[in-house]
Write a protein that holds these residues in place. Structure first.
Motif, mmCIF file in Angstrom:
data_model
loop_
_atom_site.group_PDB
_atom_site.id
_atom_site.type_symbol
_atom_site.label_atom_id
_atom_site.label_comp_id
_atom_site.label_asym_id
_atom_site.label_seq_id
_atom_site.Cartn_x
_atom_site.Cartn_y
_atom_site.Cartn_z
ATOM 1 N N SER A 168 0.815 -1.221 0.000
ATOM 2 C CA SER A 168 0.000 0.000 0.000
ATOM 3 C C SER A 168 0.845 1.265 0.000
ATOM 4 N N SER A 169 2.050 1.185 0.555
ATOM 5 C CA SER A 169 2.921 2.356 0.572
ATOM 6 C C SER A 169 3.463 2.685 -0.820
ATOM 7 N N LEU A 170 3.335 1.735 -1.754
ATOM 8 C CA LEU A 170 3.815 1.945 -3.122
ATOM 9 C C LEU A 170 2.690 2.332 -4.078
ATOM 10 N N ALA A 171 1.544 2.687 -3.539
ATOM 11 C CA ALA A 171 0.409 3.075 -4.380
ATOM 12 C C ALA A 171 0.731 4.223 -5.340
ATOM 13 N N PRO A 172 1.605 5.176 -4.965
ATOM 14 C CA PRO A 172 1.918 6.259 -5.916
ATOM 15 C C PRO A 172 2.823 5.832 -7.071
ATOM 16 N N LEU A 173 3.374 4.600 -7.026
ATOM 17 C CA LEU A 173 4.370 4.167 -8.007
ATOM 18 C C LEU A 173 3.731 3.383 -9.158
ATOM 19 N N THR A 174 4.057 3.798 -10.385
ATOM 20 C CA THR A 174 3.612 3.100 -11.593
ATOM 21 C C THR A 174 4.795 2.949 -12.539
ATOM 22 N N VAL A 175 4.933 1.769 -13.141
ATOM 23 C CA VAL A 175 5.958 1.562 -14.160
ATOM 24 C C VAL A 175 5.264 1.332 -15.502
ATOM 25 N N SER A 176 5.951 1.672 -16.590
ATOM 26 C CA SER A 176 5.349 1.592 -17.916
ATOM 27 C C SER A 176 6.359 1.086 -18.938
ATOM 28 N N VAL A 177 5.874 0.373 -19.946
ATOM 29 C CA VAL A 177 6.663 0.027 -21.125
ATOM 30 C C VAL A 177 5.767 0.265 -22.335
ATOM 31 N N GLY A 178 6.391 0.523 -23.479
ATOM 32 C CA GLY A 178 5.571 0.772 -24.655
ATOM 33 C C GLY A 178 6.372 0.903 -25.926
ATOM 34 N N ASP A 179 5.647 1.101 -27.018
ATOM 35 C CA ASP A 179 6.249 1.261 -28.329
ATOM 36 C C ASP A 179 5.404 2.247 -29.127
ATOM 37 N N GLU A 180 6.059 3.091 -29.930
ATOM 38 C CA GLU A 180 5.358 4.107 -30.714
ATOM 39 C C GLU A 180 5.976 4.196 -32.106
ATOM 40 N N HIS A 181 5.112 4.160 -33.127
ATOM 41 C CA HIS A 181 5.547 4.255 -34.516
ATOM 42 C C HIS A 181 5.047 5.558 -35.136
ATOM 43 N N PHE A 182 5.832 6.124 -36.050
ATOM 44 C CA PHE A 182 5.472 7.322 -36.790
ATOM 45 C C PHE A 182 5.551 7.023 -38.292
ATOM 46 N N PHE A 183 4.542 7.487 -39.061
ATOM 47 C CA PHE A 183 4.508 7.276 -40.501
ATOM 48 C C PHE A 183 4.206 8.593 -41.209
ATOM 49 N N ARG A 184 4.958 8.889 -42.259
ATOM 50 C CA ARG A 184 4.739 10.108 -43.042
ATOM 51 C C ARG A 184 3.628 9.860 -44.055
ATOM 52 N N ILE A 185 2.597 10.681 -44.004
ATOM 53 C CA ILE A 185 1.402 10.451 -44.818
ATOM 54 C C ILE A 185 1.664 10.703 -46.296
ATOM 55 N N GLU A 186 2.417 11.744 -46.646
ATOM 56 C CA GLU A 186 2.605 12.073 -48.050
ATOM 57 C C GLU A 186 3.318 10.949 -48.801
ATOM 58 N N GLU A 187 4.212 10.225 -48.127
ATOM 59 C CA GLU A 187 4.895 9.109 -48.766
ATOM 60 C C GLU A 187 4.004 7.871 -48.808
ATOM 61 N N LEU A 188 3.160 7.725 -47.798
ATOM 62 C CA LEU A 188 2.215 6.617 -47.796
ATOM 63 C C LEU A 188 1.268 6.724 -48.988
ATOM 64 N N MET A 189 0.821 7.937 -49.319
ATOM 65 C CA MET A 189 -0.112 8.146 -50.421
ATOM 66 C C MET A 189 0.523 7.854 -51.773
ATOM 67 N N HIS A 190 1.855 7.952 -51.853
ATOM 68 C CA HIS A 190 2.556 7.707 -53.118
ATOM 69 C C HIS A 190 3.217 6.332 -53.138
ATOM 70 N N GLU A 191 2.834 5.470 -52.188
ATOM 71 C CA GLU A 191 3.339 4.108 -52.108
ATOM 72 C C GLU A 191 4.858 4.061 -51.967
ATOM 73 N N GLU A 192 5.413 5.024 -51.267
ATOM 74 C CA GLU A 192 6.835 5.043 -50.972
ATOM 75 C C GLU A 192 7.048 4.606 -49.526
ATOM 76 N N PRO A 193 8.282 4.228 -49.142
ATOM 77 C CA PRO A 193 8.546 3.902 -47.732
ATOM 78 C C PRO A 193 8.179 5.086 -46.841
ATOM 79 N N CYS A 194 7.253 4.869 -45.917
ATOM 80 C CA CYS A 194 6.701 5.987 -45.155
ATOM 81 C C CYS A 194 7.138 5.979 -43.695
ATOM 82 N N PHE A 195 8.050 5.062 -43.321
ATOM 83 C CA PHE A 195 8.504 5.021 -41.926
ATOM 84 C C PHE A 195 9.223 6.313 -41.568
ATOM 85 N N ASP A 196 8.855 6.903 -40.434
ATOM 86 C CA ASP A 196 9.493 8.137 -39.970
ATOM 87 C C ASP A 196 10.412 7.858 -38.782
ATOM 88 N N GLN A 197 9.890 7.154 -37.793
ATOM 89 C CA GLN A 197 10.709 6.767 -36.644
ATOM 90 C C GLN A 197 9.952 5.757 -35.785
#
Length: 243
Positions: A168-197
């Motif tokens: 109960s003394s650790l109620a303020p503590l939260t840990v997190s893990v995750g993943d996030e992808h970014f894609f460039r729309i203008e390249e996606l529309m032209h069927e080019e590699p659209c990965f940004d990061q």
């Protein structure tokens, strides 16, 4: 628990594994001022200060990377969803330095308009968050008059764990893990590699009281570079104040 295990497997395979040409270190700091409004609305205003290192000189981030001022307006929709709109964000960007040639690049001004949705689902002490989003970026280098548009999509999957049931003394503590992808729309529309990061992250958060909380997150970021993909290691420190 089976759903959680499945999400962990998906998350572990979603990280983009690329051999990096350059390792770059960044430190991002952010302070939030949040205010709850009637009928499920919430305003978040933030200021960011980002610094970086020069990979060929040292590993300590002491060189300017960006100054950011931003406002978000959120609206709850039921127990699990909320929708956000950022009517404006102002970025003062400095070149991301991965080679000596980057020192000759000009600074730029960037204005962003963004929107996202967030779904949160809780399973006992675990919290699952999925956040798809869109942002329009208008950029103007200091040595030019015209603005350049570069819209992109971003998708984040995050898993949180709160330690209240462990102790109960650790109620303020939260840990997190995750993943996030970014894609460039203008390249996606032209069927080019659209990965940004791609960003893989893990962090901890501590809630001091109803008004103040602090979090620290470590990010491993892959971005395209002039000679392949660069790896950016970033520490992100957030101070959140509810007013």
């Amino acid at each position: 628990m089976k759903r959680l295990n499945l999400l962990l497997i998906v998350l572990s395979f979603s990280a983009l594994q690329i051999r990096a040409q350059i390792v770059h270190h960044e430190l991002w700091s952010r302070i939030y001022f949040n205010h709850e409004l009637p009928k499920g609305f919430k305003i978040e205003s933030e200021y960011q200060f980002r610094v970086q290192n020069k990979p060929y000189e040292n590993v300590i981030p002491t060189t300017h990377l960006a100054h950011v001022a931003r406002v978000w307006v959120y609206k709850k929709a039921g127990k699990s969803w909320r929708f956000g709109l950022s009517p404006f964000a102002i970025f003062r960007n400095y070149p991301s330095i991965t080679t000596e040639d980057d020192l000759a690049k000009t600074n730029n001004l960037e204005i962003r308009f963004a929107a996202n949705a967030e779904c949160t689902y809780k399973i006992r002490s675990f919290g699952l968050r999925y956040r798809p989003g869109f942002e329009e970026r208008l950029t103007k280098p200091d040595n030019k008059e015209e603005w350049t548009s570069s819209p992109r999509m971003r998708n984040r999957l995050q898993i949180d764990y709160n330690f209240a049931k462990v102790d109960s003394s650790l109620a303020p503590l939260t840990v997190s893990v995750g993943d996030e992808h970014f894609f460039r729309i203008e390249e996606l529309m032209h069927e080019e590699p659209c990965f940004d990061q791609n960003r893989v992250f893990a962090g901890v958060a501590w809630k001091f009281n109803k008004m103040v909380s602090l979090s620290a997150n470590a990010f491993l970021i892959h971005r395209p570079g002039s000679s392949g993909y660069n790896q950016h290691r970033m520490l992100w420190i957030n101070l959140i104040i509810e007013i």
